[in-house]
Design a protein around this motif. Structure first.
Motif, mmCIF file in Angstrom:
data_model
loop_
_atom_site.group_PDB
_atom_site.id
_atom_site.type_symbol
_atom_site.label_atom_id
_atom_site.label_comp_id
_atom_site.label_asym_id
_atom_site.label_seq_id
_atom_site.Cartn_x
_atom_site.Cartn_y
_atom_site.Cartn_z
ATOM 1 N N ARG A 180 0.833 -1.203 0.000
ATOM 2 C CA ARG A 180 0.000 0.000 0.000
ATOM 3 C C ARG A 180 0.867 1.252 0.000
ATOM 4 N NH1 ARG A 180 -5.221 0.566 0.806
ATOM 5 N NH2 ARG A 180 -4.900 2.587 1.830
ATOM 6 N N PHE A 181 0.491 2.197 -0.843
ATOM 7 C CA PHE A 181 1.171 3.486 -0.868
ATOM 8 C C PHE A 181 0.864 4.261 0.405
ATOM 9 C CE2 PHE A 181 0.737 8.046 -1.548
ATOM 10 C CZ PHE A 181 2.025 8.379 -1.938
ATOM 11 N N VAL A 182 1.916 4.867 1.000
ATOM 12 C CA VAL A 182 1.757 5.693 2.194
ATOM 13 C C VAL A 182 2.130 7.143 1.904
ATOM 14 C CG1 VAL A 182 2.512 6.065 4.574
ATOM 15 C CG2 VAL A 182 2.199 3.721 3.704
ATOM 16 N N ALA A 183 3.316 7.366 1.310
ATOM 17 C CA ALA A 183 3.789 8.731 1.097
ATOM 18 C C ALA A 183 4.840 8.755 0.002
ATOM 19 C CB ALA A 183 4.363 9.308 2.395
ATOM 20 N N ALA A 184 5.002 9.940 -0.569
ATOM 21 C CA ALA A 184 6.052 10.191 -1.558
ATOM 22 C C ALA A 184 7.022 11.205 -0.984
ATOM 23 C CB ALA A 184 5.447 10.720 -2.856
ATOM 24 N N THR A 244 1.760 12.813 1.722
ATOM 25 C CA THR A 244 0.896 11.644 1.896
ATOM 26 C C THR A 244 -0.354 11.800 1.040
ATOM 27 O OG1 THR A 244 -0.223 12.643 3.803
ATOM 28 C CG2 THR A 244 1.712 11.262 4.253
ATOM 29 N N ALA A 245 -0.983 10.679 0.723
ATOM 30 C CA ALA A 245 -2.235 10.676 -0.040
ATOM 31 C C ALA A 245 -2.919 9.336 0.189
ATOM 32 C CB ALA A 245 -1.972 10.893 -1.522
ATOM 33 N N LYS A 246 -4.209 9.310 -0.059
ATOM 34 C CA LYS A 246 -4.963 8.066 0.138
ATOM 35 C C LYS A 246 -4.723 7.070 -0.981
ATOM 36 C CE LYS A 246 -8.675 10.395 2.703
ATOM 37 N NZ LYS A 246 -8.263 11.807 2.463
ATOM 38 N N ALA A 247 -4.347 7.579 -2.159
ATOM 39 C CA ALA A 247 -4.039 6.717 -3.301
ATOM 40 C C ALA A 247 -3.056 7.456 -4.201
ATOM 41 C CB ALA A 247 -5.304 6.347 -4.072
ATOM 42 N N ARG A 288 1.692 -4.314 -9.045
ATOM 43 C CA ARG A 288 1.623 -5.639 -8.435
ATOM 44 C C ARG A 288 2.921 -5.947 -7.683
ATOM 45 N NH1 ARG A 288 -2.620 -8.468 -11.071
ATOM 46 N NH2 ARG A 288 -1.759 -10.488 -10.495
ATOM 47 N N PHE A 289 2.770 -6.568 -6.527
ATOM 48 C CA PHE A 289 3.900 -7.026 -5.718
ATOM 49 C C PHE A 289 3.703 -8.511 -5.461
ATOM 50 C CE2 PHE A 289 3.166 -2.567 -4.777
ATOM 51 C CZ PHE A 289 4.443 -2.010 -4.838
ATOM 52 N N LEU A 324 -2.178 1.806 -5.226
ATOM 53 C CA LEU A 324 -1.073 2.305 -6.044
ATOM 54 C C LEU A 324 -1.263 1.813 -7.473
ATOM 55 C CD1 LEU A 324 1.637 3.826 -6.143
ATOM 56 C CD2 LEU A 324 2.773 1.654 -5.599
ATOM 57 N N PHE A 325 -1.313 2.756 -8.422
ATOM 58 C CA PHE A 325 -1.657 2.439 -9.800
ATOM 59 C C PHE A 325 -0.604 3.011 -10.750
ATOM 60 C CE2 PHE A 325 -5.347 2.744 -7.106
ATOM 61 C CZ PHE A 325 -5.992 1.529 -7.332
#
Length: 484
Positions: free
Chosen positions: A163-167, A179-182, A417-418, A426-427
């Protein structure tokens, strides 16, 4: 943006903008980070001209019909089967329905100009080219409330359990954690990263490093930083061969970056191409130029010194889009060889053998005609006419890299994909995943088709993930919704 955005889009080209617009239209708050300064925004999309479009009947700027199966067969042929058919057909079908949406965001289309690769049936041209398309999308995004930050390259991501948390970005010189939700990744390939190209291509049997002689047709900002970070630091599933790319034979005098479309040499199929030894090495008339032009960069890359020479006579003038630089001109073939710095004896033997082998029927460069060679290797299977009418012209060619195909493996939800498991937030879109459709080869306009289709899907899915809406159990339903 004073609060956390629902959707963070990383990238500033066509795919990123399509994702940002779709996410915003779905009600999500959106922040877009573009690595380039505002004046250089848009990535490689600024250099594009058209979009390859499926259509079953004439439509506005498109003539005739270009049905799904023909589009698929064209893609199958240029990729040699190195493509995911389900994702390729998704792109093809999406290309038939996206233009009205594009128009709503300010994109205008026009019929192709005379001589524009004979693609009036298959490709819809942007009025004003890719720069106008990019500007239209940015205007629409800002009007809808998408926040845009320029000079904001992202160096790494925080990802926990897929899951993405932050950039972590550097925004106008200042480090920021965002940070962002997606999140949607649409930050391009690694074609501008000379070290990575060198690593991918290695050293050949002649002791050369081919990548040292590559020119980059588009942006200098596609360094592949996030792509490498995802693959090496986070173990994201990969797709594609790092040496495969949309690579075109362009004028050797083109600049290192941002030469764009005007540096391409389009007369290859009307004459012959020789290497620096003065010898031909491939069938110049294999197929229509829009389908085969993108093989020539790789072919030239495999020659000594990564250089070739396109040679035509005056009969070819007016039958191709003229490049930005004038060709070397001579009144005889021996003079042309000398002016190009080629070994005269070998060059003349090559041209004499080719001229003698030509079997001229009814020449028609808009058809797969019956003008061919016999008794010479390599053969020229179409549009073979003797090069015998002065003045003669030669163009030195180098490989011009447009974008690379190594990328992130995805499915029709555009999820990263992981370990074969799709991320829930994350797209990916555009060049960072184009290798799912393009294992090798290229056909005119398909890069924009991929970026538009997957940009729209990624934006829709990211908005749903950010807003806590359930994403479709059937990924195809999600994709269909995104591209309708």
């Amino acid at each position: 943006m004073s609060t956390e955005p629902d959707v963070l889009v990383i990238g500033g080209g066509n795919a990123a903008l399509c994702a940002a617009l779709m996410a915003r239209e779905a009600g999500a708050s959106v922040l877009l980070l573009e690595a380039a300064p505002r004046a250089w925004r848009g990535g490689n999309s600024s250099h594009t001209r058209n979009l390859r479009c499926m259509h079953d009947a004439p439509q506005d700027v498109l003539v005739g019909a270009y049905p799904e199966e023909e589009y698929w067969q064209d893609l199958l042929k240029v990729t040699g089967g190195l493509t995911n058919e389900a994702l390729a057909r998704l792109v093809i079908r999406a290309s038939s329905t996206c233009r009205d949406w594009m128009r709503r965001h300010g994109v205008h289309f026009q019929p192709p100009l005379s001589g524009a690769l004979h693609v009036a049936r298959t490709n819809a041209f942007f009025m004003g080219g890719g720069k106008a398309l990019v500007n239209a999308y940015y205007r629409s995004a800002e009007k809808l409330g998408v926040q845009v930050r320029y000079e904001a390259p992202v160096e790494r991501l925080e990802i926990v359990d897929g899951r993405f948390v932050a950039a972590h970005a550097v925004v106008q010189g200042r480090p920021e954690r965002i940070t962002a939700k997606a999140c949607v990744l649409a930050a391009g390939g690694f074609e501008s990263n000379r070290d990575w190209l060198r690593e991918a291509w290695g050293q050949n049997e002649r002791g050369e490093w081919p990548a040292d002689n590559f020119l980059i047709r588009g942006t200098a900002f596609n360094q592949g930083v996030l792509l490498r970070h995802l693959l090496e630091d986070h173990g994201a599933d990969r797709i594609g061969d790092p040496t495969q790319a949309h690579m075109v034979a362009i004028d050797a005098r083109a600049p290192l970056y941002d030469g764009g479309i005007c540096t391409r040499i389009d007369c290859v199929s009307l004459g012959v191409v020789v290497n620096r030894e003065g010898e031909r090495f491939y069938d110049e008339g294999e197929d229509f130029w829009p389908k085969r032009y993108a093989i020539w960069g790789r072919l030239v890359a495999q020659q000594a010194g990564q250089i070739g020479y396109s040679v035509i006579d005056s009969k070819a003038i007016g039958r191709f889009m003229p490049p930005v630089f004038q060709g070397v001109q001579a009144n005889s073939l021996p003079e042309l060889a000398r002016r190009l710095g080629l070994p005269e004896a070998t060059f003349m033997r090559t041209l004499n053998d080719y001229n003698a082998a030509c079997r001229v029927g009814t020449f028609d460069h808009t058809e797969l005609d019956d003008c061919h060679t016999e008794g010479v290797t390599p053969a020229k299977t179409h549009w073979a006419r003797p090069i015998d009418t002065a003045p003669f012209y030669g163009y030195a060619l180098k490989p011009g890299v447009t974008f690379t195909y190594l990328g992130l493996h995805t499915d029709d939800t555009a999820a990263v994909r992981f370990n074969q498991q799709p991320s829930s937030n994350l797209f990916v879109a555009g060049e960072m995943m184009a290798g799912n459709v393009l294992g090798k080869g290229y056909t005119a306009g398909v890069g924009m088709s991929i970026g538009t289709a997957f940009g729209r899907i990624a934006g829709t899915q990211a908005a749903a993930a950010a807003q806590g809406r359930s994403q479709p159990n059937n990924p195809t339903q999600g994709a269909s919704h995104a591209i309708a």
